[in-house]
Design a protein around this motif. Structure first.
Motif, PDB file in Angstrom:
ATOM      1  N   VAL A  48       0.836  -1.207   0.000  1.00  0.00           N
ATOM      2  CA  VAL A  48       0.000   0.000   0.000  1.00  0.00           C
ATOM      3  C   VAL A  48       0.870   1.255   0.000  1.00  0.00           C
ATOM      4  CG1 VAL A  48      -1.704   1.312   1.322  1.00  0.00           C
ATOM      5  CG2 VAL A  48      -1.930  -1.171   1.107  1.00  0.00           C
ATOM      6  N   VAL A  49       1.926   1.239   0.817  1.00  0.00           N
ATOM      7  CA  VAL A  49       2.829   2.395   0.860  1.00  0.00           C
ATOM      8  C   VAL A  49       3.496   2.614  -0.489  1.00  0.00           C
ATOM      9  CG1 VAL A  49       4.937   3.309   1.909  1.00  0.00           C
ATOM     10  CG2 VAL A  49       3.213   2.210   3.340  1.00  0.00           C
ATOM     11  N   GLU A  51       2.415   1.678  -3.472  1.00  0.00           N
ATOM     12  CA  GLU A  51       1.435   2.159  -4.440  1.00  0.00           C
ATOM     13  C   GLU A  51       1.122   3.640  -4.240  1.00  0.00           C
ATOM     14  OE1 GLU A  51      -1.937  -0.353  -4.041  1.00  0.00           O
ATOM     15  OE2 GLU A  51      -1.076  -2.015  -5.203  1.00  0.00           O
ATOM     16  N   THR A  52       1.178   4.098  -2.984  1.00  0.00           N
ATOM     17  CA  THR A  52       0.881   5.497  -2.694  1.00  0.00           C
ATOM     18  C   THR A  52       1.974   6.425  -3.207  1.00  0.00           C
ATOM     19  OG1 THR A  52      -0.348   4.813  -0.722  1.00  0.00           O
ATOM     20  CG2 THR A  52       0.297   7.142  -0.863  1.00  0.00           C
ATOM     21  N   VAL A  53       3.223   6.026  -3.013  1.00  0.00           N
ATOM     22  CA  VAL A  53       4.335   6.914  -3.381  1.00  0.00           C
ATOM     23  C   VAL A  53       4.833   6.657  -4.793  1.00  0.00           C
ATOM     24  CG1 VAL A  53       5.059   7.027  -0.975  1.00  0.00           C
ATOM     25  CG2 VAL A  53       6.133   5.354  -2.474  1.00  0.00           C
ATOM     26  N   GLU A 180      -6.315  10.183  -6.962  1.00  0.00           N
ATOM     27  CA  GLU A 180      -4.919   9.839  -6.686  1.00  0.00           C
ATOM     28  C   GLU A 180      -3.976  10.619  -7.605  1.00  0.00           C
ATOM     29  OE1 GLU A 180      -4.488   5.673  -7.061  1.00  0.00           O
ATOM     30  OE2 GLU A 180      -5.815   5.193  -5.378  1.00  0.00           O
ATOM     31  N   ALA A 184      -1.113  13.237  -6.553  1.00  0.00           N
ATOM     32  CA  ALA A 184       0.270  12.998  -6.984  1.00  0.00           C
ATOM     33  C   ALA A 184       0.840  14.221  -7.688  1.00  0.00           C
ATOM     34  CB  ALA A 184       0.320  11.781  -7.910  1.00  0.00           C
TER      35      ALA A 184
END
Length: 398
Positions: A48-49, A51-53, A180, A184
């Motif tokens: 998850v981390v 995919e977020t960054v 998202e 970003a």
């Protein structure tokens, strides 16, 4: 006793062989992969981390490779790195403001018009298809080849229905993706600023995790990977922009409707090598075909001219031969990455392959050097010739 000693010596000799040790290492790696796959739920928070960054760092990385040469050039000209970064930010903000004020309204107008005219284009395409089916020459060709028109039409209708249902079901996910993406894009300027500012600190930081004896070789691998990625990203984006500009000028010359939208689509899809232009020509073909047969011929001529200019002049000058990858390999890599990872895989297929190629090449060189399995064997005749015999060849004493 002798047989048991011979057996133990045979087993020991077998274990001492480097190839068997290599197979054992491969077996252990496969076992580790199998175990990690069974406990993959443990890594879900890490996934998850990542995919977020991932998207902010991806966009910031692309911008970094585009802007870093300019910052380095200004720094070489005795301009402080911080001042050059701030100056670039001001230029980018100014350009984006002009684009939003001048280009976006025209682009949005053409997109809205294209969407409103799409049902008409669909009906015209259906009418032309039915007209083609009713043509006697087509019927003769159909009977000769054995094409079942009804089955072909049903299959096309089912495929279209499936595509539309998938598109409608993906609208909810699309909203989340847009959110998202906006977040970003907001994050990118901050990440990009620190990447440009602390560029020289990045390599020592990464090498700090590498054992001391391997740092020299690892630094060489990092330099080669950086060269491959930077050359590809800068070259591909510049080539895509040139294709978009040339097509827009050509479409304006022939008077093709929605020229700006079609040129932007072509520029965006041309980022994907080889397959992108084939995708980009499809909407232009539909619009030109629905306009008139003459417009279709003009559009094909413009497209051919642009592709010749890009293939003969633009790409050789900008891209060169930095990738050194065969076109067939690139096509298969893009298809495989698309099936595995979707659109992101298609975009990142070629640079990802370049990175894996650099790492695999260096690992294979290290493996050859350490094992000696690929050393050329000395021929038996040469070996017997070079071996000392302990006897002197008699010389003729005249």
């Amino acid at each position: 006793m002798q047989s048991s000693s011979k057996l133990s010596e045979g087993i020991k000799g077998l274990i001492d062989r480097k190839f068997v040790l290599f197979l054992v290492v491969i077996l252990l790696i496969g076992l580790n992969i199998f175990i990690l796959d069974k406990i993959s739920y443990v890594f879900h928070p890490l996934t998850v981390v990542l995919e977020t960054v991932f998207l902010p760092f991806l966009l910031a990385g692309v911008a970094y490779y585009l802007l870093n040469p300019i910052v380095d050039y200004l720094e070489h000209r005795k301009v402080k790195r911080l001042y050059s970064i701030l100056g670039l930010y001001l230029v980018i903000i100014t350009v984006l403001t002009l684009v939003v004020m001048k280009v976006v309204p025209l682009l949005s107008e053409q997109i809205a018009s294209l969407i409103s005219q799409f049902p008409t284009y669909t009906q015209n395409a259906q009418a032309k298809f039915e007209e083609l089916i009713g043509n006697k020459y087509f019927n003769e060709l159909q009977s000769m080849i054995g094409i079942d028109t009804a089955k072909l039409t049903d299959e096309f209708s089912s495929r279209a229905s499936t595509l539309l249902s998938n598109a409608w079901s993906g609208i909810g996910g699309l909203v989340g993706r847009i959110t998202e993406t906006v977040l970003a894009i907001i994050t990118v300027p901050f990440v990009l600023f620190y990447l440009l500012k602390d560029r020289k600190k990045l390599a020592p930081f990464v090498l700090g995790f590498v054992p001391t004896k391997l740092r020299g070789r690892s630094f060489g691998v990092m330099l080669e990977m950086n060269h491959q990625i930077s050359s590809y990203i800068r070259g591909q984006i510049i080539v895509s922009a040139c294709i978009g500009v040339l097509l827009y000028i050509g479409y304006l010359i022939i008077g093709l409707d929605y020229s700006l939208v079609l040129a932007v689509i072509a520029a965006c899809t041309s980022i994907v090598p080889y397959l992108g232009p084939a995708i980009a020509i499809t909407p232009a073909l539909i619009v030109a075909m629905m306009t008139s047969p003459i417009m279709l011929v003009k559009m094909i001529v413009i497209w051919t001219i642009v592709q010749l200019i890009e293939g003969k002049f633009i790409s050789p000058q900008i891209m060169g031969k930095t990738m050194r990858v065969h076109p067939i390999t690139i096509i298969f890599v893009i298809i495989a990455a698309g099936n595995l990872f979707g659109m992101i895989g298609i975009i990142l297929a070629v640079p990802g392959y370049a990175i894996l190629k650099v790492i695999s090449t260096h690992l294979f060189r290290w493996f050859k050097r350490r094992t000696g399995l690929y050393e050329e064997a000395v021929p038996a005749a040469d070996a017997s010739h070079d071996a000392p015999t302990g006897e002197e060849t008699p010389q003729n004493a005249d």
